[in-house]
Design a protein around this motif. Structure first.
Motif, short mmCIF file in Angstrom:
data_model
loop_
_atom_site.label_atom_id
_atom_site.label_comp_id
_atom_site.label_asym_id
_atom_site.label_seq_id
_atom_site.Cartn_x
_atom_site.Cartn_y
_atom_site.Cartn_z
N GLY A 122 0.83 -1.20 0.00
CA GLY A 122 0.00 0.00 0.00
C GLY A 122 0.86 1.25 0.00
O GLY A 122 2.09 1.18 -0.19
N THR A 123 0.25 2.38 0.22
CA THR A 123 0.98 3.65 0.23
C THR A 123 1.97 3.67 1.39
O THR A 123 1.59 3.42 2.53
CB THR A 123 0.01 4.84 0.35
N PHE B 119 7.17 -0.75 -5.04
CA PHE B 119 6.42 -1.59 -5.97
C PHE B 119 6.82 -1.22 -7.40
O PHE B 119 6.82 -0.04 -7.77
CB PHE B 119 4.92 -1.40 -5.77
N PRO B 120 7.16 -2.21 -8.24
CA PRO B 120 7.58 -1.90 -9.63
C PRO B 120 6.46 -1.22 -10.41
O PRO B 120 5.31 -1.66 -10.38
CB PRO B 120 7.91 -3.27 -10.22
N GLU B 121 6.82 -0.15 -11.10
CA GLU B 121 5.84 0.63 -11.86
C GLU B 121 6.30 0.77 -13.30
O GLU B 121 7.48 1.01 -13.57
CB GLU B 121 5.68 2.03 -11.25
N ALA B 122 5.36 0.59 -14.23
CA ALA B 122 5.67 0.76 -15.65
C ALA B 122 5.94 2.22 -15.96
O ALA B 122 5.36 3.13 -15.36
CB ALA B 122 4.52 0.23 -16.51
N ASN C 41 0.91 5.48 -13.50
CA ASN C 41 0.82 5.86 -12.07
C ASN C 41 -0.13 4.93 -11.31
O ASN C 41 -0.72 5.32 -10.32
CB ASN C 41 0.35 7.31 -11.93
N ILE C 42 -0.26 3.71 -11.81
CA ILE C 42 -1.17 2.75 -11.18
C ILE C 42 -0.67 2.37 -9.79
O ILE C 42 -1.46 2.18 -8.85
CB ILE C 42 -1.33 1.50 -12.06
N PHE C 43 0.65 2.30 -9.63
CA PHE C 43 1.24 1.92 -8.34
C PHE C 43 2.18 3.01 -7.81
O PHE C 43 3.09 2.72 -7.04
CB PHE C 43 2.01 0.59 -8.47
N TYR C 44 1.93 4.24 -8.21
CA TYR C 44 2.81 5.33 -7.78
C TYR C 44 2.78 5.48 -6.25
O TYR C 44 1.71 5.52 -5.64
CB TYR C 44 2.38 6.64 -8.43
N GLY C 45 3.96 5.54 -5.64
CA GLY C 45 4.06 5.72 -4.19
C GLY C 45 3.71 4.49 -3.38
O GLY C 45 3.54 4.58 -2.16
N THR C 46 3.58 3.34 -4.05
CA THR C 46 3.21 2.11 -3.36
C THR C 46 4.46 1.37 -2.89
O THR C 46 5.45 1.27 -3.64
CB THR C 46 2.38 1.20 -4.28
N SER C 47 4.41 0.83 -1.67
CA SER C 47 5.54 0.10 -1.09
C SER C 47 5.13 -1.29 -0.66
O SER C 47 3.93 -1.57 -0.47
CB SER C 47 6.12 0.87 0.12
N ILE C 48 6.13 -2.16 -0.51
CA ILE C 48 5.91 -3.55 -0.07
C ILE C 48 6.64 -3.74 1.27
O ILE C 48 7.83 -3.49 1.38
CB ILE C 48 6.47 -4.54 -1.11
#
Length: 320
Positions: free
Chosen positions: A268-269, A303-306, A310-317
């Motif tokens: 999530g963020t 999180f890997p982003e294409a 911006n589908i997963f922008y700022g998302t962490s695991i």
């Protein structure tokens, strides 16, 4: 006769001629000055025809006076022709706020088969992408860290909770909204598949999304997963949960961590995003202390982003 006498005689003769000439001129001017009616009166008097003259005079007095001609009035033309009528204030208000485009009828809902068809292509494309290969390597590291001591015990991950994924069939038909929902679902399901390879039992997947339409619920349930109403999914989060929630509101994350347990895997963020957001007043039930603690104590990956997305922008695991 002397010369002087001759001159005096000539002078008298010229004076007599001048007086005679003046009298004749005066008579002519008098006649010319008479009006036609006066001339007739004079003529009748001289000839004795008084009755005719009197009749003519009487007739002339009863004649209507000549009509006076009216002067011409020139009307100047205005430039631009006839002026246009100015609308009343009420008309102006009506024209200003009158809608020019009628509202479109809502688009018909997609069937679960149509949604499944769109998801099939998105799922296949994402699984073949470079971003998924990077994500898969990160999940393998999570599995090594988490499952190394669970050979004879219970599975560290027993359920997966997906929050706020969005509708696969939004009201306005926006493809960008559909794409985000399909890509996030593909990433969520691929992670579950990768973890299940090391689990003894299948992972139960729970979805909670207030924006879901009937067709969305039918599609998710056709995949063998469960759709619940709030706050069922919040209550299901514990230390054996894979929690997946991308770009959610602050209070949603706060409710997801209300039980006080850190999930086995959280996507999530990240705290690096929330720490830059300043709030003048923060309700006690919306604190993100759990994410702040995970930032300090857990492993963390971006999180890997294409590129260009911006589908997963700022998302962490995060995992422990």
């Amino acid at each position: 006769m002397t010369e002087i006498a001759m001159l005096e005689a000539a002078l008298k003769e010229s004076t007599l001629e001048e007086s005679t000439l003046e009298e004749s001129t005066l008579e002519d001017s008098t006649v010319e000055a008479l009006t036609p009616v006066e001339a007739l009166a004079t003529e009748g008097t001289n000839t004795g025809e008084g009755t005719l003259v009197d009749g003519l005079l009487a007739e002339s007095f009863h004649q209507e006076p000549p009509k006076r001609e009216e002067p011409w009035v020139l009307v100047k033309s205005r430039k631009g022709g006839r002026p246009k009528p100015v609308p009343k204030p009420a008309d102006v208000k009506t024209i200003k706020f009158e809608p020019t485009i009628k509202a479109m009828d809502p688009l018909p809902l997609l069937s679960k088969e149509a949604i499944a068809g769109q998801h099939f292509y998105t799922y296949r494309e994402y699984k073949q992408s470079r971003e998924y290969r990077v994500l898969k390597a990160i999940i393998k590291e999570f599995v090594r860290d988490t499952f190394k001591d669970s050979a004879s015990g219970e599975d560290p991950v027993r359920k997966a909770v997906c929050l706020g994924i969005g509708s696969f069939d939004p009201e306005n038909g926006s493809w960008s909204v559909k794409e985000k929902a399909h890509v996030q679902l593909a990433a969520f399901l691929l992670i579950v598949e990768e973890i299940e390879k090391f689990c003894k039992k299948p992972i139960k997947c729970i979805f909670q999304e207030p924006a879901f339409e009937v067709s969305d619920i039918a599609f998710i349930t056709s995949l063998g997963h469960e759709v619940v109403e709030s706050p069922v999914a919040f209550d299901a989060v514990d230390s054996h949960t894979f929690l997946f929630g991308v770009h959610l509101y602050r209070d949603v994350y706060a409710h997801a961590f209300k039980n006080g347990d850190f999930p086995a895997l959280f996507i999530g963020t990240g705290w690096d995003v929330w720490s830059d957001v300043n709030y003048r007043w923060e309700p006690e039930e919306c604190t993100l202390d759990a994410i702040e603690i995970m930032e300090k104590t857990h492993k963390k990956f971006a999180f890997p982003e294409a590129k260009g997305k911006n589908i997963f922008y700022g998302t962490s695991i995060y995992w422990d």
